[in-house]
Design a protein around this motif. Structure first.
Motif, PDB file in Angstrom:
ATOM      1  N   PRO A   1       0.826  -1.208   0.000  1.00  0.00           N
ATOM      2  CA  PRO A   1       0.000   0.000   0.000  1.00  0.00           C
ATOM      3  C   PRO A   1       0.869   1.272   0.000  1.00  0.00           C
ATOM      4  O   PRO A   1       1.928   1.313   0.643  1.00  0.00           O
ATOM      5  CB  PRO A   1      -0.813  -0.110   1.288  1.00  0.00           C
ATOM      6  CG  PRO A   1      -0.863  -1.586   1.575  1.00  0.00           C
ATOM      7  CD  PRO A   1       0.468  -2.118   1.100  1.00  0.00           C
ATOM      8  N   ALA A   2       0.435   2.299  -0.704  1.00  0.00           N
ATOM      9  CA  ALA A   2       1.208   3.537  -0.860  1.00  0.00           C
ATOM     10  C   ALA A   2       1.588   4.146   0.488  1.00  0.00           C
ATOM     11  O   ALA A   2       2.713   4.630   0.657  1.00  0.00           O
ATOM     12  CB  ALA A   2       0.429   4.538  -1.708  1.00  0.00           C
ATOM     13  N   VAL A   3       0.682   4.135   1.453  1.00  0.00           N
ATOM     14  CA  VAL A   3       0.965   4.731   2.758  1.00  0.00           C
ATOM     15  C   VAL A   3       2.078   3.960   3.492  1.00  0.00           C
ATOM     16  O   VAL A   3       2.913   4.552   4.168  1.00  0.00           O
ATOM     17  CB  VAL A   3      -0.324   4.857   3.610  1.00  0.00           C
ATOM     18  CG1 VAL A   3      -0.860   3.486   4.019  1.00  0.00           C
ATOM     19  CG2 VAL A   3      -0.107   5.738   4.822  1.00  0.00           C
ATOM     20  N   ILE A   4       2.114   2.656   3.303  1.00  0.00           N
ATOM     21  CA  ILE A   4       3.170   1.828   3.900  1.00  0.00           C
ATOM     22  C   ILE A   4       4.494   2.090   3.182  1.00  0.00           C
ATOM     23  O   ILE A   4       5.538   2.283   3.814  1.00  0.00           O
ATOM     24  CB  ILE A   4       2.825   0.327   3.834  1.00  0.00           C
ATOM     25  CG1 ILE A   4       1.521   0.017   4.561  1.00  0.00           C
ATOM     26  CG2 ILE A   4       3.990  -0.539   4.320  1.00  0.00           C
ATOM     27  CD1 ILE A   4       1.599  -0.004   6.058  1.00  0.00           C
ATOM     28  N   ARG A   5       4.465   2.114   1.849  1.00  0.00           N
ATOM     29  CA  ARG A   5       5.685   2.355   1.067  1.00  0.00           C
ATOM     30  C   ARG A   5       6.296   3.709   1.427  1.00  0.00           C
ATOM     31  O   ARG A   5       7.514   3.826   1.608  1.00  0.00           O
ATOM     32  CB  ARG A   5       5.396   2.284  -0.430  1.00  0.00           C
ATOM     33  CG  ARG A   5       6.639   2.502  -1.294  1.00  0.00           C
ATOM     34  CD  ARG A   5       6.377   2.248  -2.766  1.00  0.00           C
ATOM     35  NE  ARG A   5       6.133   0.850  -3.025  1.00  0.00           N
ATOM     36  CZ  ARG A   5       7.083  -0.077  -3.117  1.00  0.00           C
ATOM     37  NH1 ARG A   5       8.353   0.254  -2.954  1.00  0.00           N
ATOM     38  NH2 ARG A   5       6.784  -1.329  -3.375  1.00  0.00           N
ATOM     39  N   ALA A   6       5.462   4.738   1.556  1.00  0.00           N
ATOM     40  CA  ALA A   6       5.961   6.079   1.885  1.00  0.00           C
ATOM     41  C   ALA A   6       6.646   6.093   3.250  1.00  0.00           C
ATOM     42  O   ALA A   6       7.671   6.763   3.430  1.00  0.00           O
ATOM     43  CB  ALA A   6       4.813   7.090   1.841  1.00  0.00           C
ATOM     44  N   ALA A   7       6.112   5.364   4.206  1.00  0.00           N
ATOM     45  CA  ALA A   7       6.731   5.296   5.534  1.00  0.00           C
ATOM     46  C   ALA A   7       8.021   4.477   5.497  1.00  0.00           C
ATOM     47  O   ALA A   7       8.986   4.793   6.209  1.00  0.00           O
ATOM     48  CB  ALA A   7       5.750   4.688   6.532  1.00  0.00           C
TER      49      ALA A   7
END
Length: 147
Positions: free
Chosen positions: A129-135
């Motif tokens: 998920p994008a939010v996980i990748r960004a973190a």
């Protein structure tokens, strides 16, 4: 990345009374619980979301632990978190458990923890998920950065 440890995140995890086994030290299986707790607590904190509500879930596909020193309640711990590989559907965490001695950290264990992201219904791999990748991206280390 903290110069002292080589890990960009040091997540606090306390030992619990129940973590000690009959021999008076933290049982080896509990080290895996510390890894799991630190990674998921950090993910929730870093993403600002309840990761359980995402359409893709991180399934633990692989773990390892090298035990270097024993721990015992009431030790206070810091779990070092960094990422060795950020793939399309998986994250390979490199972890370390340190005993917090107040003025220093003493290494007790190192390990790995691999999350594979899957669709919550089909359990088939899906992109992180994008939010996980960004973190996760700021925690990726390379051999040159470690050196």
């Amino acid at each position: 990345m903290t110069q002292e440890t080589g890990y960009p995140v040091l997540w606090p995890v306390p030992t619990r009374w129940a973590d000690n086994d009959h021999y008076g030290h933290v049982n080896n299986v509990t080290y895996y619980s510390y890894f799991d707790t630190a990674v998921n607590a950090w993910l929730i904190h870093a993403t600002g979301t309840d990761i359980r509500d995402l359409p893709a879930i991180g399934i633990v596909a692989e773990t390892s632990c090298k035990f270097l020193d024993s721990l015992s309640f009431p030790d206070q711990l810091k779990v070092g978190i960094r990422i060795g590989r950020l793939g399309n559907s998986s994250i390979s965490y490199e972890l370390a458990i340190f005993r917090d001695a107040g003025d220093s950290l003493r290494l007790a264990a190192t390990g790995t923890f691999v999350h594979v992201y899957v669709d919550e219904e089909t359990r088939k791999p899906v992109p992180i998920p994008a939010v996980i990748r960004a973190a996760a991206e700021p925690l990726v280390v390379t051999a040159a950065a470690e050196g």
